[in-house]
Structure formats: C-alpha cells, structure tokens
Design an enzyme around this catalytic site. Sequence first.
Site, short mmCIF file in Angstrom:
data_model
loop_
_atom_site.label_atom_id
_atom_site.label_comp_id
_atom_site.label_asym_id
_atom_site.label_seq_id
_atom_site.Cartn_x
_atom_site.Cartn_y
_atom_site.Cartn_z
N GLN A 199 0.82 -1.20 0.00
CA GLN A 199 0.00 0.00 0.00
C GLN A 199 0.86 1.26 0.00
O GLN A 199 0.35 2.36 -0.09
CB GLN A 199 -0.90 0.02 1.25
CG GLN A 199 -1.96 -1.07 1.27
CD GLN A 199 -2.70 -1.15 2.58
OE1 GLN A 199 -2.69 -2.18 3.23
NE2 GLN A 199 -3.36 -0.07 3.00
N PHE A 230 -5.98 -4.26 3.13
CA PHE A 230 -6.77 -4.07 4.35
C PHE A 230 -5.95 -3.46 5.48
O PHE A 230 -6.27 -3.63 6.65
CB PHE A 230 -7.40 -5.39 4.80
CG PHE A 230 -8.26 -6.04 3.75
CD1 PHE A 230 -9.44 -5.41 3.34
CD2 PHE A 230 -7.88 -7.22 3.15
CE1 PHE A 230 -10.23 -5.98 2.35
CE2 PHE A 230 -8.67 -7.79 2.14
CZ PHE A 230 -9.84 -7.18 1.75
N GLU A 234 0.31 -1.66 4.72
CA GLU A 234 0.62 -0.23 4.85
C GLU A 234 2.08 -0.06 5.26
O GLU A 234 2.81 0.72 4.67
CB GLU A 234 -0.31 0.46 5.86
CG GLU A 234 0.00 1.96 6.02
CD GLU A 234 -1.02 2.75 6.84
OE1 GLU A 234 -2.15 2.29 7.04
OE2 GLU A 234 -0.65 3.86 7.28
N ARG A 312 -6.45 6.86 16.95
CA ARG A 312 -7.73 6.80 16.23
C ARG A 312 -8.80 6.10 17.06
O ARG A 312 -9.99 6.45 16.98
CB ARG A 312 -7.57 6.16 14.86
CG ARG A 312 -8.78 6.34 13.97
CD ARG A 312 -8.56 5.84 12.54
NE ARG A 312 -7.98 6.84 11.66
CZ ARG A 312 -8.68 7.76 10.98
NH1 ARG A 312 -10.00 7.79 11.07
NH2 ARG A 312 -8.08 8.64 10.21
N ARG A 344 -8.16 -1.94 8.43
CA ARG A 344 -9.43 -1.27 8.09
C ARG A 344 -10.17 -0.70 9.31
O ARG A 344 -10.73 -1.44 10.11
CB ARG A 344 -10.32 -2.27 7.37
CG ARG A 344 -11.37 -1.64 6.47
CD ARG A 344 -12.03 -2.71 5.63
NE ARG A 344 -12.82 -2.14 4.57
CZ ARG A 344 -13.37 -2.87 3.59
NH1 ARG A 344 -13.23 -4.16 3.56
NH2 ARG A 344 -14.06 -2.28 2.65
N PHE A 346 -8.50 1.10 11.57
CA PHE A 346 -7.30 1.65 12.19
C PHE A 346 -7.51 2.07 13.65
O PHE A 346 -7.21 3.19 14.05
CB PHE A 346 -6.84 2.86 11.36
CG PHE A 346 -5.39 3.20 11.44
CD1 PHE A 346 -4.44 2.48 10.75
CD2 PHE A 346 -4.95 4.28 12.20
CE1 PHE A 346 -3.09 2.82 10.80
CE2 PHE A 346 -3.60 4.64 12.27
CZ PHE A 346 -2.68 3.90 11.56
N THR A 444 -4.70 11.05 10.70
CA THR A 444 -4.59 11.91 11.88
C THR A 444 -3.18 12.47 12.01
O THR A 444 -2.95 13.42 12.74
CB THR A 444 -4.99 11.15 13.15
OG1 THR A 444 -4.12 10.03 13.32
CG2 THR A 444 -6.43 10.68 13.06
N ALA A 513 -6.26 5.14 5.36
CA ALA A 513 -7.15 6.12 5.99
C ALA A 513 -8.36 6.43 5.10
O ALA A 513 -8.95 7.50 5.21
CB ALA A 513 -6.38 7.40 6.35
N GLU A 715 -13.09 2.38 4.73
CA GLU A 715 -13.15 1.82 6.07
C GLU A 715 -14.49 1.97 6.79
O GLU A 715 -14.90 1.05 7.51
CB GLU A 715 -12.06 2.47 6.95
CG GLU A 715 -10.64 2.16 6.50
CD GLU A 715 -9.64 3.08 7.17
OE1 GLU A 715 -9.62 4.28 6.81
OE2 GLU A 715 -8.90 2.62 8.04
N1 MTE Z 1 -11.24 -3.12 -0.33
C1 MTE Z 1 -10.65 -4.19 -0.92
N2 MTE Z 1 -11.32 -4.87 -1.87
N3 MTE Z 1 -9.40 -4.60 -0.55
C2 MTE Z 1 -8.69 -3.94 0.43
O1 MTE Z 1 -7.57 -4.33 0.74
N4 MTE Z 1 -8.68 -2.08 2.07
C3 MTE Z 1 -9.48 -1.17 2.88
C4 MTE Z 1 -10.50 -0.42 2.02
N5 MTE Z 1 -11.20 -1.33 1.16
C5 MTE Z 1 -9.30 -2.81 1.07
C6 MTE Z 1 -10.60 -2.43 0.63
C7 MTE Z 1 -8.70 -0.19 3.62
S1 MTE Z 1 -7.98 -0.67 5.07
C8 MTE Z 1 -8.56 1.11 3.21
S2 MTE Z 1 -7.75 2.25 4.13
C9 MTE Z 1 -9.12 1.56 1.94
O2 MTE Z 1 -9.78 0.51 1.22
C10 MTE Z 1 -8.00 2.12 1.08
O3 MTE Z 1 -8.40 2.53 -0.17
P1 MTE Z 1 -9.08 3.95 -0.47
O4 MTE Z 1 -8.42 4.95 0.39
O5 MTE Z 1 -8.79 4.13 -1.91
O6 MTE Z 1 -10.52 3.76 -0.16
N1 HPA Z 2 -5.14 5.95 9.18
C1 HPA Z 2 -4.52 5.01 8.47
N2 HPA Z 2 -3.22 4.92 8.36
C2 HPA Z 2 -2.48 5.82 9.01
C3 HPA Z 2 -3.07 6.83 9.77
C4 HPA Z 2 -4.47 6.90 9.86
O1 HPA Z 2 -5.06 7.78 10.52
N3 HPA Z 2 -2.08 7.57 10.30
C5 HPA Z 2 -0.93 6.99 9.87
N4 HPA Z 2 -1.16 5.94 9.09
MO1 MOS Z 3 -6.42 1.20 5.83
S1 MOS Z 3 -6.26 0.35 7.72
O1 MOS Z 3 -6.08 2.78 6.52
O2 MOS Z 3 -4.97 0.67 5.18
#
Ligand code: MTE
Ligand code: HPA
Ligand code: MOS
Length: 772
Positions: A199, A230, A234, A312, A344, A346, A444, A513, A715
């Site tokens: 990520q 997920f 990260e 968070r 997801r 966090f 954050t 996030a 999330e």
């Molecule tokens: N959806 C799918 N299919 N696969 C994933 O790994 N990760 C989740 C969410 N949805 C995830 C998912 C998480 S933890 C986050 S932070 C967001 O997708 C990240 O993507 P976005 O910021 O583009 O929504």
């Molecule tokens: N969310 C997800 N990932 C992060 C954050 C947060 O607020 N801060 C640092 N990494």
């Molecule tokens: Mo999502 S836990 O912020 O990668």
Amino acid sequence: MTSVVHTSIKHDSAPKHVAGTARYIDDLPEPEGLLHAALHLSDRTRAKILSIDISAALALPGVVAAITVNDVPGDPDIAPVVRGEPMLAKGVVEFHGHPVVAIAAIDVATARRAARLVKVEYEDLPAILSIAEAIEKQSFLLPPLGLKRGDAAAAIAKAPHRLKGELNIGGQDHFYLEGQASLAEPREDGDVIVRCSTQHPSEVQKLIARVLDAPMHAVTVECRRMGGGFGGKETQAAQFACIAAVLARKTGRPVKLRLDRDEDMIITGKRHDFLSRYEVGFDTEGRILGYELTLAGRGGWAADLTGAVVDRAVFHADSSYWLPDVTITGLCCKTNTVSNTAFRGFGGPQGMATTEYVIDEIARYLGRDPLEVRLANLYGKDKNNVTPYFQTIADNILPELFDELLASSDYNARRQEIDAFNAQSQHLKKGLALTPVKFGISFTTTFLNQAGALVLVYEDGSVQLNHGGTEMGQGVYIKVAQVVAETFGISLDRIRITATRTDKVPNTSATAASAGADLNGKAAEHAALQIRDRLAVVAGAMLGVAPEQVVFASDKASAGGKSVAFAEVAHKAWLERVSLAASGFYATPDIHFDRATGRGRPFYYFAYGVAATEVLVDCFTGEYRFTRADLLHDCGNSLNPAIDLGQVEGGYLQGLGWLTMEELWWDDKGRLRTHAPSTYKIPTARDLPEDFRVQLVSGRPNPANSIFRSKAVGEPPLMLGISGWLALKDAVAAAAGAQMVHLDAPATPERVLLAIEAAKRATVAPAEVAAK
Ligand code: MTE
Ligand code: HPA
Ligand code: MOS
C-alpha cells in the site's frame, strides 16, 4: 454525454480478476537467474540470541546465500515511525515467529528446507503476553494520548446511575488473498527495482534505500495491484521487500520472497486487540453525564503504527454521542507477540465498539431499548455537537439517517415481533440491534494528507494516468480515472491506468485512511486541469473563440456550435509545441491537531452510516445465523456507486467477521495456534445475512470540498458490523432471561453459549457484572 463520475462503472480489472489473468507478484514472468527466499523463524517467545549456525543451510545443494541482520549493508532499522525494528532479529528475538535468518536458493522448496537447517542457540528471557499484564507492569511502546473535557469523575459521582466494567475485543488477521510478496531485481549502477504488493511504495523505497545504504533515486518500487491489503500492507510489506533487496544485492541476482499463508499469519501484525475499562454516569433516560474510559491496545513487540492506531481508537470512542464530561486515555501496550498494525478502521472500530457496548449496557440496566438510549445521546445538529477533541461536527446527518433506516427496516414492528417470538420460543432466540457510524476522514498524522499524480496526453489523444494511490481491490484506479475522464470530457477507454511507481510520482503517502480516492483524485484533477487549460488555448484558436469559451465534453472541444475532436486538439498542441504532460499535487486544507492539548480538527469531514442487524441463536449450541441486515451508508455524491456498494457490503461483512467468527488464539508460550484457514475462519458469501438490504444515502453531497463532493468509503462501513455483535448480545439476554449480559468479541458460538450460561447463573448487580 452523461458524466463519467457518479456512474456505476465496473472495476478496471474485473474481467482479468474473473478470468484469472490479473497479475499479482507471484504471477509476474520470472527473470533469468531468479532466486527464491525463505525465512528462519524463532521458536522462542523472547530470548537472547547466543549463536546462529548457518553452515548446514549453506551446505544444502542449491542454496546460494544466507543472511542475518549483520549482513545488511546499510542501516537495518526499518521502523516506519519510531526506531527499533531491525529487518531481521538483532541480538534478541521478541516473539514466537520473529524472522532471524533469510536464505536464497534456486527454488522455493530448497530455500524453505535450508531455512529449517539453521541452528540458533538462545537464552530465554521473561516475556509479557497479555494486555492486562502489560498494563500492570507499565510495559508501553509510547506515551498515552489523553482527551479531556470537563470533570468526568465529578460528573460520574453526581450522576443518578453508574456502571463500571471492562471489555475484551479481539484482533483480526487481514487474510488478504495474496500474501506478502516482493520481487527484487538488481539493475545497472547498483540500482534495484522491486515489485512489491504494498500500500506504500514510497516507504518501501525509502527503507530499501536505507538497508542498502543507497540514495532513494537508486531504488524503484512498483505495485500494479494487490490481492487485498486491508492495512496489512501499509507498513508491513517493507520487511520482505527489504530482505529480497538485500539478498539481491548480495547475490547479484533477482530474488523473490513470497510468504506462505502460515508464515504470513505468524510473522505479520494484525488488528490490535483491546482491553477497555470504563466507568459511566448517566440519568434515567440513559443520557451519559460523565464517562471515563481507558482503551488499551496491544501493540505487540514493536511500535509500528500503534501510536496512530490507538490515537484513532481514542478519537472514535465518542462513537456518535455527545459526551459532556469525558476523559479518554489510550495506552500502547508492549507485549511479546507479533507487532500489530493498520487494519481497516485503524483503531476506530475498537473505540467505537466499546462505547456502543457501554450504551447497550446502560440501556439494559435501565430496562430500555438500546435504540432509545442511542437517540438520547446522539450528537445534535447545532448544539451538543463538539467532539472530545473539540472538533465541531458541521454536517451531522445521523438524525435523518436514523429516521430513514428505522422506516426502511421496519425496526419498531420487528422489535415487537422479535420480543413476541422470544417469549414463545424456548431454544431459538432472536436478537436485533441498530447502530450508527461516524468515521473521521483524514490521516490523523496531518502531514500524510498529500498526494501527487502524473498525467500524460499523447498526440493521438490517448492518456496515461499515474498517481500515488495503490490498488488493493477497492477501486481507487477506476475512480481516479473517472475523475480524469470527466475533467477532459473524454471516454474512459482513452485512459490507460498504469502501475503505481515511485519513479513516476515521488514521496507519496500510503493508500490508507480511506483517503486514496480523495487525495489522488484531487491530485489527478489538478494535473488534468493544467493540461486542459493549455488545450483550451489550442482548441480556441482552432474554433476561432476565446479559450474560456471552449467546453470539453463527449471526446470533443466545442464552442459556438462548432467542435473538434479531442485527438485533433492533442495532435495540434503537439505540432504547436505545447506540453501535454503535467504533474498534479494536493494537500488537504484546514486540518490540524495538537497532541499535547488534545485539541484540533484532525478530520476534514465525517462519513456516516447506520445498520440494523437481526440474528437467530440456537441456545443449545450457541450457533447463530444472521437473518437480516439493513444498511444505509453515506458516500456523499458517490464517484462510483457500484464500487461503493461493494465496499459497503464487504466492509460490513469484514466487520461482522471480526466481532463474531474470526478468533486469533495464542497459547501460553505466545505461539499463534490459528495460522491457517483450517483454524481461522473468515466470513464467506454464505455468511452474509440471508436478507441483506444495502443502500447508499442519496442526494447528500459532501459539504466539504472533496473530489466531486464524494466521501471516502473504504473503512467506515466495517463498523456497521458492530450491529451484528450487539444483536447477538440482545439474543443472549433473551436466552438467559437476564437483564445484564457480558459478551466479549469475537462472539463465537462458544462465547455466546458461555455468555448465556454465565448470565443465567449471575445474580450479581449490574455494576459488578464486568468484574469477571
Ligand atoms: N477493499 C478491498 N477490496 N481490498 C482492500 O484491501 N482495504 C481497505 C479499504 N477497502 C481494502 C478495501 C482499507 S484498510 C482502506 S484504508 C481503503 O480501502 C483504502 O483505499 P481507499 O483509500 O482508496 O478507499
Ligand atoms: N489511518 C490510516 N493509516 C495511518 C493513519 C491513519 O489515521 N495515520 C498513519 N497511518
Ligand atoms: Mo487502511 S487500515 O487505513 O490501510
């Protein structure tokens, strides 16, 4: 032409996902001379390393190299935030499964066999395995975060009613379908290119540069897609990418490191499990007057992102409720277990679930429907709308969402039906719960809220799009492509989505996030607007009008009834020596937070949702089925309703899995005993509620100036799953015929059965209930 944004368009890789032709790291063509890596893991909980003997491993035919932390050419510390996380164990192993040695061999089987031939001598050291023990021994990774408003202790003391208790909330394995994987290839001049399922390509790049003692310009990281992240990729993809890069440097050959499922589950961090302790004072309507809460998260052996995760959790411990006098403290517990990480939500889900549980306790104590108590405490629209970190909630739409869902789910009638059913059914009991979500959007850690993009228009009118967002299945690539198509007024098939690469856009933040589409969408729009402005000058000259009059739509530039094809304009711009490339940038405005005072505006806006879930429990076995769920979720003006619906459904089910069936179990030596799908059950399509009704909120654009007034969706819906867990609690109370019940998460059938039995036996007063 109808607009490209706000339209349901399938995921750009959907056909490839279905056909099995989408390439993940292990599917990439293997470069010549490729070596495969494997890891030797510690079999001690915490121990000093006395000696490491790799001779037998090296003697195995086919083994090319073996490294320990001492073979790292540069700085071996790959910690993302605070120092102290060596790439391989240094001097001590800190948990059962800590990687100590990495092997490179001509094939995977040989590498794995060699890893088992490594001999390490240890001297055991005392270990801390539980959160409670960490609190007792003051074993913390970082200082606490505290939020405080008013005098909670005094308010509790004066309140007509009081409850005190504690709650255990379990962790969760990411169970991405593609495990951690990296492929490192040495290039000229000491450069290396690493394909990595991550990520956060820029952080992987930085850490590879650090371990190789190279400048960042010598390292390129590419990620076309992940088979799920997920949060688990990260920070924690970096370790395996760094190991592959060091082995590639040492051998001069390409090296691939792909963990198998068991190793992945043993080595990598998970959702933080939490121990929450609360004391709450409230009035006869259930209105909270004073609330004191300690949220203790298990960081494991190293800090990783634990500080931000616990922050968070603290930020979301208000859930959706006005807390007049409140003290919330977050603890970052250090234990000798795997280092937990982003997942997801966090930390938000753990904070929110705790307070939803407390609300449920208050309602049961008073003999009221928890829904009434929720409504009595809900944040107001123009008063009682300031969070414990002093951010005013500007656009609270929860009262309306409650009304809408109460009507569409037929809540009140079903509540009565369920009570009637429970009165006549002895061994099957139903439960129902309706819970809200309010989730803060922005990292954050304020500086992380930035993104970059690179847009290239070719003279044939086709476009290449690149940005810092990474694709993990959530659809950020298609959403950002929609933004660019909309901006140029062209059809999506003119745009080629390209892999995320650190040599195209530098210094990016993790896709995390939920802000991926928000941030990268704005950055890509910024890039596209620059090019569009230049094209408007060219097209204006072609059409004989001023640039401001040119409209880009339907693959054309038009003005005054005349038009030229977008491709013609691009070609003409090239002939006229006009640049058709631009980089874009975005930084979220207006956000700030001061950790020392616990005040600020950490979030640009909030995303909302409500869910009602119904469950049917078999009181002989504790087994249950979710019979119906009604979800209503806010995506602002959704960029892509089809994708967002998928996110809402998937998020809800992942949240439900976390709080019900997914159980991580460590033994008394700190060994994870649930490290494969045989012992760790994630929900599947068959675990969806039988009657599943999901709706996106419509007609409510994001009042914040987000990309096309959409809202982040990745999330927030996970926390709609809290309603399923509290529906189980409702059914347990019915089954036990008890007023108060205790139900930790995950509420597995076993735990449900034990909770029924415990509640039946309990003659204790409510205030003593949680003192288990
Ligand atoms: N959806 C799918 N299919 N696969 C994933 O790994 N990760 C989740 C969410 N949805 C995830 C998912 C998480 S933890 C986050 S932070 C967001 O997708 C990240 O993507 P976005 O910021 O583009 O929504
Ligand atoms: N969310 C997800 N990932 C992060 C954050 C947060 O607020 N801060 C640092 N990494
Ligand atoms: Mo999502 S836990 O912020 O990668």
